[in-house]
Enzyme design. Structure first.
Site, short mmCIF file in Angstrom:
data_model
loop_
_atom_site.label_atom_id
_atom_site.label_comp_id
_atom_site.label_asym_id
_atom_site.label_seq_id
_atom_site.Cartn_x
_atom_site.Cartn_y
_atom_site.Cartn_z
CB VAL A 81 7.11 53.40 6.09
CG1 VAL A 81 8.08 52.99 4.99
CG2 VAL A 81 5.80 52.64 5.98
CB VAL A 110 14.60 53.34 4.42
CG1 VAL A 110 15.92 52.87 3.83
CG2 VAL A 110 13.45 52.49 3.91
N GLY A 143 16.31 52.51 -3.76
CA GLY A 143 15.11 51.74 -4.11
C GLY A 143 14.68 50.76 -3.03
N GLY A 197 13.39 51.42 0.01
CA GLY A 197 12.10 51.79 0.60
C GLY A 197 10.96 51.29 -0.29
CE LYS A 198 9.12 51.43 -7.47
NZ LYS A 198 9.51 51.98 -8.77
CG ASP A 241 4.78 62.98 7.82
OD1 ASP A 241 3.74 63.41 8.36
OD2 ASP A 241 5.65 62.34 8.45
CE1 TYR A 291 4.56 54.88 1.86
CE2 TYR A 291 4.58 57.17 2.59
CZ TYR A 291 4.90 55.84 2.80
OH TYR A 291 5.55 55.47 3.94
#
Lengths: 173, 173
Positions: free
Chosen positions: A110, A112, A120, A122-123, A146, A153
């Site tokens: 994942v 960005v 927001g 990434g969310k 990480d 998360y």
């Protein structure tokens, strides 16, 4: 494969009415000008050099493009995020998941672009990835986070070590 | 697909000289009689009712066989363990892994029948699974361990939360 609209018929992340239906739906929460929009895609035909550039931007170690290509091919789902200005598209986010297509999925890679963090996006990327996995009847969505992104998360509904379950990595002796 | 011998040409887990080459190689560490041997297989043509029986024996919740079948089909690797007496074969162990075929693999559904536990067979099953994944050039082998098996996996070279990496599970709100 078609863009975003072919997979998600949600209004949750669709804000723009200006977006041509053939191009996909845009994400809300970001405005870069009247001609700029954020587009999501599940298309796997990704320019690997552009992806490498994105990963470079967040400081990830480089990986053989041959293997990156193979991993993309054999992932259950790949979701990319693009900044679109007119007809020009720039890769600004990436995520993928492996799965057995039935019970379990595991999310990997994942990312960005730093220029687009803190808005927001990434969310939104993750929310859409989860939505798609759920629509495929995957009940167990997992990842390995990480330390510096555990809270990110957690805010998305991921729980670390539920019921004492431990994420473990094998290390060659 | 062929049995064991078609995938592993190791002597590490091959003890018996009695085993016909067409049937596969046996595991050391178990002797149930002159005609009894332990055989491993990567064949996915598994009797789902026999697998369900094995999972019942360790108290797992039942899952729809349709989904179990799909998960087996879409796993990167399936490794089963059998007790063979003459021409009769009994399923006594199961394991599988999802993967992107390039970087990451995640191991799921590791089970050894209670009648065969405590003889090192779970360890042999896992060692062979890891060996196969490594031979496929998978660098990152992961799993999610229930609390009571964390030490079992630790002894096999798995590390919990390396460098603070957290295993996380998504829970629907």
């Amino acid at each position: 494969m078609g863009f975003w609209k072919s997979l998600f018929n949600t209004s949750e992340t669709a804000a723009a009415t200006k977006v041509p239906r053939s191009e996909g739906l845009t994400s809300s929460g970001f405005a870069g000008g009247t001609d700029t929009r954020i587009v999501f895609s599940t298309d796997r035909d990704i320019d690997l050099y552009e992806l490498e550039e994105l990963c470079d931007a967040v400081g990830w170690s480089r990986r053989p493009l041959r293997k990156v290509k193979k991993a993309i091919q054999h992932s259950f789902l790949v979701l990319t995020m693009w900044e679109q200005k007119g007809s020009r598209r720039r890769l600004i986010g990436f995520s993928r998941a492996t799965s057995d297509h039935a019970f379990n999925a595991t999310i990997w890679d994942v990312v960005v672009h730093p220029d687009f963090q803190g808005r927001g996006l990434g969310k939104t990327l993750m929310a859409n990835l989860i939505k798609k996995l759920r629509s495929e009847d995957i009940s167990n969505i997992t990842l390995f986070a990480d330390p510096h992104v555990v809270d990110f998360y957690r805010n998305l509904g991921f729980m670390p070590d539920p019921e004492g379950i431990k994420g473990m990595f094998w290390y060659p002796e």
